[in-house]
Scaffold this motif. Sequence first.
Motif, PDB file in Angstrom:
ATOM      1  N   TRP A 235     -71.250  83.196  -5.945  1.00 48.78           N
ATOM      2  CA  TRP A 235     -72.504  82.226  -5.242  1.00 48.78           C
ATOM      3  C   TRP A 235     -72.039  80.840  -4.941  1.00 48.78           C
ATOM      4  O   TRP A 235     -72.254  80.234  -3.980  1.00 48.78           O
ATOM      5  N   GLU A 236     -71.084  80.288  -5.820  1.00 48.16           N
ATOM      6  CA  GLU A 236     -70.887  78.881  -5.644  1.00 48.16           C
ATOM      7  C   GLU A 236     -69.940  78.746  -4.488  1.00 48.16           C
ATOM      8  O   GLU A 236     -70.188  77.657  -3.639  1.00 48.16           O
ATOM      9  N   GLN A 237     -69.153  79.809  -4.199  1.00 47.89           N
ATOM     10  CA  GLN A 237     -68.044  79.748  -3.230  1.00 47.89           C
ATOM     11  C   GLN A 237     -68.870  79.672  -1.917  1.00 47.89           C
ATOM     12  O   GLN A 237     -68.684  79.021  -0.941  1.00 47.89           O
ATOM     13  N   ILE A 238     -69.683  80.641  -1.677  1.00 48.65           N
ATOM     14  CA  ILE A 238     -70.400  80.771  -0.700  1.00 48.65           C
ATOM     15  C   ILE A 238     -71.317  79.887  -0.161  1.00 48.65           C
ATOM     16  O   ILE A 238     -71.368  79.558   0.943  1.00 48.65           O
ATOM     17  N   ILE A 239     -71.915  79.331  -1.284  1.00 48.41           N
ATOM     18  CA  ILE A 239     -72.996  78.296  -0.888  1.00 48.41           C
ATOM     19  C   ILE A 239     -72.100  76.716  -0.202  1.00 48.41           C
ATOM     20  O   ILE A 239     -72.391  76.182   0.739  1.00 48.41           O
ATOM     21  N   ARG A 240     -71.012  76.635  -1.199  1.00 44.15           N
ATOM     22  CA  ARG A 240     -70.262  75.627  -0.620  1.00 44.15           C
ATOM     23  C   ARG A 240     -69.493  75.624   0.775  1.00 44.15           C
ATOM     24  O   ARG A 240     -69.761  74.656   1.432  1.00 44.15           O
ATOM     25  N   LYS A 241     -69.270  76.805   1.122  1.00 46.73           N
ATOM     26  CA  LYS A 241     -68.783  77.330   2.396  1.00 46.73           C
ATOM     27  C   LYS A 241     -70.044  77.066   3.334  1.00 46.73           C
ATOM     28  O   LYS A 241     -69.930  76.421   4.525  1.00 46.73           O
ATOM     29  N   LEU A 286     -77.962  78.116 -10.746  1.00 42.74           N
ATOM     30  CA  LEU A 286     -77.269  77.702  -9.789  1.00 42.74           C
ATOM     31  C   LEU A 286     -77.063  75.986  -9.373  1.00 42.74           C
ATOM     32  O   LEU A 286     -76.428  75.365  -8.872  1.00 42.74           O
ATOM     33  N   LYS A 287     -78.489  75.523  -9.564  1.00 41.09           N
ATOM     34  CA  LYS A 287     -78.520  74.200  -9.450  1.00 41.09           C
ATOM     35  C   LYS A 287     -77.763  73.552 -10.306  1.00 41.09           C
ATOM     36  O   LYS A 287     -77.057  72.572  -9.995  1.00 41.09           O
ATOM     37  N   LYS A 288     -77.592  74.015 -11.638  1.00 41.33           N
ATOM     38  CA  LYS A 288     -76.866  73.232 -12.457  1.00 41.33           C
ATOM     39  C   LYS A 288     -75.281  73.221 -12.371  1.00 41.33           C
ATOM     40  O   LYS A 288     -74.636  72.426 -12.411  1.00 41.33           O
TER      41      LYS A 288
END
Length: 293
Positions: A235-241, A286-288
């Motif tokens: 999820w982090e990879q997707i969100i940063r992209k 996810l926020k953290k």
Amino acid sequence: MKKIFLLLLLFLFGFIFSVVAQDRILFFQTNWGNQLSWDAFCKKAKESGFDGIDIWLPNDKENQDALKRALTKYELKLNLMHGTVKSLPLKESLKQYEERLEELMQWKPVLVNSHTGSDFFSYEDNLKFIEIGNRLSKKYNIPVYHETHRGRFSYSLPETLKYLDKAKELPLTLDMSHWMVVHESLLKTHKEKWETIIRNVHHIHARVGFEQAPQVNDPQAPEWKNALDFHLDIWEQIIRKGLREHNGVFTVTSEFGPPTYMPTAPYTRMPLGDQWKANVFVMNALKKRLGIQ
């Protein structure tokens, strides 16, 4: 000279801060299994920190009017769910899919999440549903994202990759918990395949699955840490992209489901977890992870 240097430094820090501050993740709460009134549900979603709700639109006018009032009252955004009716003959199913999607567009949602096609339809027939979604998305300038979901064209990782090879456009909602079950695996050893999927994901349904089910009973429990961490990594990879691609805004729906999707005790059928608490937890996790206050 020293003052000029300090001023330049302050300007640089201010610029960096302003860029970072523009990045925003919009979190949506599912109404899956909800028993509350629209007013009570929206009030609870707002108080829990969600920016909007993610729902299947009710058909009756009374419910629709109550929904509109609640959205306005609590200043919440709206995602709408849509799907192929698999029980209809193909021609009727395509017609229904297009007509209903036209109706949903009149609500001007942030996005439409689509359960598209069927795992029993041919490759060519599934593409027809994808084409309708993409065409109406352009017509109304509202995203239509095709969810990775059991029972749909995207029921497995390799099947979804086949469509990505051929479809001219295939923007995805990723619900990776479905694939955990289909493949009886957390899919940690498929880095190249994940890279292809991630490039095409524009929205996330955030639920933690594992090798034997699409939903853990409590994502906070230590026995699920391995599964939770892997989901958060993807999820982090997707969100940063996605923040780069969507002008600093990305959307996530917390989508833990109710009993009996939520595991239950035998005989009593009492849930082994708390759906609302799980959805708030995954939002905050996810926020953290992303350093959001």
